[in-house]
Design a protein around this motif. Structure first.
Motif, PDB file in Angstrom:
ATOM      1  N   UNK A 221      25.367   7.622  -2.731  1.00 57.15           N
ATOM      2  CA  UNK A 221      26.331   8.405  -1.947  1.00 57.15           C
ATOM      3  C   UNK A 221      26.713   7.666  -0.665  1.00 57.15           C
ATOM      4  N   UNK A 222      25.743   7.033  -0.020  1.00 55.76           N
ATOM      5  CA  UNK A 222      26.031   6.259   1.195  1.00 55.76           C
ATOM      6  C   UNK A 222      26.919   5.066   0.863  1.00 55.76           C
ATOM      7  N   UNK A 223      26.591   4.365  -0.226  1.00 56.66           N
ATOM      8  CA  UNK A 223      27.403   3.214  -0.629  1.00 56.66           C
ATOM      9  C   UNK A 223      28.817   3.648  -0.994  1.00 56.66           C
ATOM     10  N   UNK A 224      28.962   4.858  -1.503  1.00 62.25           N
ATOM     11  CA  UNK A 224      30.285   5.372  -1.861  1.00 62.25           C
ATOM     12  C   UNK A 224      31.152   5.609  -0.625  1.00 62.25           C
ATOM     13  N   UNK A 225      30.515   5.803   0.522  1.00 62.76           N
ATOM     14  CA  UNK A 225      31.279   5.949   1.763  1.00 62.76           C
ATOM     15  C   UNK A 225      31.625   4.586   2.362  1.00 62.76           C
ATOM     16  N   UNK A 226      30.783   3.587   2.087  1.00 63.34           N
ATOM     17  CA  UNK A 226      31.054   2.233   2.576  1.00 63.34           C
ATOM     18  C   UNK A 226      32.130   1.574   1.722  1.00 63.34           C
ATOM     19  N   UNK A 227      32.022   1.750   0.400  1.00 64.72           N
ATOM     20  CA  UNK A 227      32.994   1.179  -0.543  1.00 64.72           C
ATOM     21  C   UNK A 227      33.898   2.297  -1.043  1.00 64.72           C
ATOM     22  N   UNK A 228      35.187   2.200  -0.773  1.00 64.22           N
ATOM     23  CA  UNK A 228      36.125   3.247  -1.187  1.00 64.22           C
ATOM     24  C   UNK A 228      36.358   3.238  -2.687  1.00 64.22           C
ATOM     25  N   UNK A 229      36.102   2.103  -3.324  1.00 66.57           N
ATOM     26  CA  UNK A 229      36.263   1.996  -4.773  1.00 66.57           C
ATOM     27  C   UNK A 229      34.938   2.359  -5.453  1.00 66.57           C
ATOM     28  N   UNK A 230      34.963   3.335  -6.354  1.00 65.00           N
ATOM     29  CA  UNK A 230      33.742   3.814  -6.995  1.00 65.00           C
ATOM     30  C   UNK A 230      33.057   2.720  -7.795  1.00 65.00           C
ATOM     31  N   UNK A 231      33.846   1.852  -8.426  1.00 65.37           N
ATOM     32  CA  UNK A 231      33.265   0.766  -9.229  1.00 65.37           C
ATOM     33  C   UNK A 231      32.489  -0.206  -8.342  1.00 65.37           C
ATOM     34  N   UNK A 232      33.052  -0.537  -7.174  1.00 67.67           N
ATOM     35  CA  UNK A 232      32.376  -1.451  -6.246  1.00 67.67           C
ATOM     36  C   UNK A 232      31.082  -0.837  -5.730  1.00 67.67           C
ATOM     37  N   UNK A 233      31.108   0.460  -5.406  1.00 67.65           N
ATOM     38  CA  UNK A 233      29.899   1.139  -4.921  1.00 67.65           C
ATOM     39  C   UNK A 233      28.827   1.169  -6.000  1.00 67.65           C
ATOM     40  N   UNK A 234      29.239   1.442  -7.244  1.00 70.41           N
ATOM     41  CA  UNK A 234      28.275   1.493  -8.349  1.00 70.41           C
ATOM     42  C   UNK A 234      27.682   0.105  -8.610  1.00 70.41           C
ATOM     43  N   UNK A 235      28.512  -0.922  -8.535  1.00 71.58           N
ATOM     44  CA  UNK A 235      28.028  -2.285  -8.765  1.00 71.58           C
ATOM     45  C   UNK A 235      27.013  -2.695  -7.705  1.00 71.58           C
ATOM     46  N   UNK A 236      27.275  -2.316  -6.451  1.00 73.40           N
ATOM     47  CA  UNK A 236      26.339  -2.636  -5.366  1.00 73.40           C
ATOM     48  C   UNK A 236      25.013  -1.909  -5.577  1.00 73.40           C
ATOM     49  N   UNK A 237      25.085  -0.628  -5.966  1.00 72.99           N
ATOM     50  CA  UNK A 237      23.863   0.141  -6.198  1.00 72.99           C
ATOM     51  C   UNK A 237      23.058  -0.444  -7.357  1.00 72.99           C
ATOM     52  N   UNK A 238      23.733  -0.834  -8.430  1.00 71.63           N
ATOM     53  CA  UNK A 238      23.043  -1.425  -9.582  1.00 71.63           C
ATOM     54  C   UNK A 238      22.385  -2.740  -9.196  1.00 71.63           C
ATOM     55  N   UNK A 239      23.083  -3.534  -8.382  1.00 74.02           N
ATOM     56  CA  UNK A 239      22.523  -4.806  -7.936  1.00 74.02           C
ATOM     57  C   UNK A 239      21.239  -4.590  -7.148  1.00 74.02           C
ATOM     58  N   UNK A 240      21.239  -3.588  -6.260  1.00 77.49           N
ATOM     59  CA  UNK A 240      20.040  -3.282  -5.466  1.00 77.49           C
ATOM     60  C   UNK A 240      18.911  -2.805  -6.365  1.00 77.49           C
ATOM     61  N   UNK A 241      19.227  -1.899  -7.306  1.00 72.73           N
ATOM     62  CA  UNK A 241      18.208  -1.357  -8.213  1.00 72.73           C
ATOM     63  C   UNK A 241      17.594  -2.458  -9.065  1.00 72.73           C
ATOM     64  N   UNK A 242      18.443  -3.331  -9.607  1.00 70.60           N
ATOM     65  CA  UNK A 242      17.936  -4.436 -10.433  1.00 70.60           C
ATOM     66  C   UNK A 242      17.025  -5.353  -9.626  1.00 70.60           C
ATOM     67  N   UNK A 243      17.423  -5.628  -8.401  1.00 69.77           N
ATOM     68  CA  UNK A 243      16.617  -6.495  -7.543  1.00 69.77           C
ATOM     69  C   UNK A 243      15.260  -5.869  -7.258  1.00 69.77           C
TER      70      UNK A 243
END
Length: 482
Positions: A221-243
């Motif tokens: 939800x926080x990343x969704x406020x930083x990234x206006x594009x839902x795909x970009x926010x989801x990609x960032x979250x997945x990258x963090x989770x994978x790491x």
């Protein structure tokens, strides 16, 4: 990518966190205007004056030692709240204290606030900022420190002028702002400290901390406020989770910091943190007025010189903040530290031949300002950026605490050793030593630190992986190598 980032929101939360840097700068610099008044009121000898000036550094060392642990347990936001409480309590306690020992106690409390803020504030900004803006946003913290310095100098000047203008000294306010103006100088920190505490409730927790502590929905939800594009926010979250999953599969915890390439990263962080102090910046800030007086400049103008140093420091930091994400962290260091070496050699040359050649003392001030400009535009602007982004999420706070501890120990040692160096090596030898210490700093930055400009935190993390092939591939991308 830039079009998918809510930069206004990102700037706001970075600005709020950077207020911790303003308090850091104010608390550090305000002491300079109170020394003579406090020494007179409490009849302090030279040793007690040194203790009054240096006691906050003891608090800073203690604060930085626990900041990483608090940041991991409480979260980045709540730990910033802790620092705000420490700053507020210190300011009020200093304004109302009854004895010298009470004053020292409250200064130590403020120092602990500095130590905590120096770790968690840039860490928080780094974990929220998008890669292409991270350098300049984390640099907001350093800019806030320099503005805090300048604000302290101006407040000291204004309150001293007010106290000498014949206003009534009756009552508590009269005592704080007139008859014992040092109380007002220290106590004015209450205003920004309370503002910092209140405004922190309007910013979110770090998304990387949330995800690391199994709050994936809130983190996304926080990343969704930083990234206006839902795909970009989801990609960032997945990258963090994978790491994080990879780190957990490898058994990553605080002991990871002392194994393999990660231990090397910790040593590099410690080295650049402590070497930065032995390149002379705090010696110049702490003892500059004394050095100016010894060189023949009027002691009555010392506050004016401090304001000039503060202005140069602030303006150069602004310039560095604007270009750090364009030319890169390492290029700033190369050019800035080279300029520091030249200016330090010029200062040494002045002390060697200035009298015999009849050089005006104002020339020495010019060399000092050149040094401050080069320092503020390089190591001061870069150090918190690099330390906040070079470690994996799982151990970032602890690693920053270790590097921060080295930084504050170095600051304390330089503050204590500079008078001895000036007395035994003379000014010439002291500034030549500072110039020599710049050389290993440049070598470490060139050989051991990767260029992190434009990379996500997860991409930087791969650089320090145990797998040499992965690290070599990432290094090859930027032309860096170990």
């Amino acid at each position: 990518m830039k079009n998918t980032i809510n930069f206004g929101y990102l700037f706001f939360i970075s600005f709020v966190a950077a207020l911790g840097g303003f308090l850091f700068g104010y608390d550090t610099a305000v002491i300079s205007g109170t020394i003579s008044q406090v020494a007179s009121q409490f009849a302090l000898d030279a040793l007690s004056q040194g203790w009054y000036v240096g006691c906050a550094l003891i608090g800073s060392i203690a604060g930085v030692a626990v900041a990483g642990y608090l940041g991991d347990i409480l979260g980045r936001k709540r730990t910033m709240l802790v620092s705000a409480v420490l700053f507020s309590a210190s300011a009020i306690g200093c304004a109302l204290c009854g004895t010298f020992n009470e004053l020292v106690l409250w200064r130590i409390v403020g120092g602990a606030g500095i130590g905590v803020a120096s770790i968690v504030c840039p860490l928080y900004i780094s974990e929220l900022a998008a890669a292409e803006y991270r350098g300049r946003l984390v640099s907001l913290y350093q800019l806030a420190i320099t503005i805090g310095f300048l604000a302290a100098y101006l407040v000291n000047f204004a309150l001293l002028d007010y106290s000498l203008a014949g206003h009534t000294s009756e009552g508590l306010m009269g005592r704080i702002f007139v008859s014992e103006a040092w109380r007002g100088m220290l106590g004015m920190e209450t205003l920004p400290a309370v503002l910092f505490f209140a405004i922190l409730f309007f910013i979110p927790e770090s998304p990387r901390w949330l995800i690391a502590h199994r709050h994936e929905t809130r983190g996304h939800a926080v990343l969704s406020r930083v990234y206006t594009d839902a795909t970009a926010a989801r990609a960032e979250a997945i990258s963090v989770i994978d790491s994080l999953k990879k780190a957990e599969s490898q058994g990553a915890d605080w002991r990871t910091l002392f194994r393999g390439r990660m231990f090397k990263a910790v040593l590099i962080g410690v080295s650049i943190a402590i070497l930065g102090q032995f390149m002379g910046v705090n010696a110049v800030l702490y003892y500059g007025p004394t050095i100016f007086e010894d060189a023949g400049l009027s002691g009555s103008d010392s506050l004016f010189y401090q304001v000039m140093v503060g202005l140069v420091n602030t303006l150069t930091t602004v310039a560095a903040m604007l270009i750090i994400d364009k030319i890169g962290r390492k290029q700033l260091v190369y050019w800035g530290v080279s300029g520091m070496i030249i200016s330090l050699l010029l200062i040494s040359a002045y002390f060697t031949w200035g009298d015999s050649l009849g050089l005006p003392p104002v020339l020495l001030l010019t060399f000092f300002l050149l040094y401050i400009m080069c320092c503020a535009g390089s190591i001061c602007a870069v150090v918190f950026v690099i330390l906040s982004e070079m470690y994996p999420t799982k151990v970032r706070a602890m690693a920053m605490s270790i590097a921060g501890l080295a930084l504050w120990v170095g600051t304390y040692l330089v503050g204590q050793l500079t008078p001895w160096l000036l007395a035994n090596l003379t000014a010439v030898g002291t500034f030549l030593l500072f110039a020599a210490m710049c050389v290993p700093y440049l070598i470490i930055m060139y050989r051991c630190v990767p260029e992190t400009t434009g990379r996500t935190l997860e991409e930087i993390e791969k650089y320090w992986e145990e797998d040499p092939a992965t690290a070599a591939a990432v290094a090859s991308d930027s032309g860096d190598s170990f």
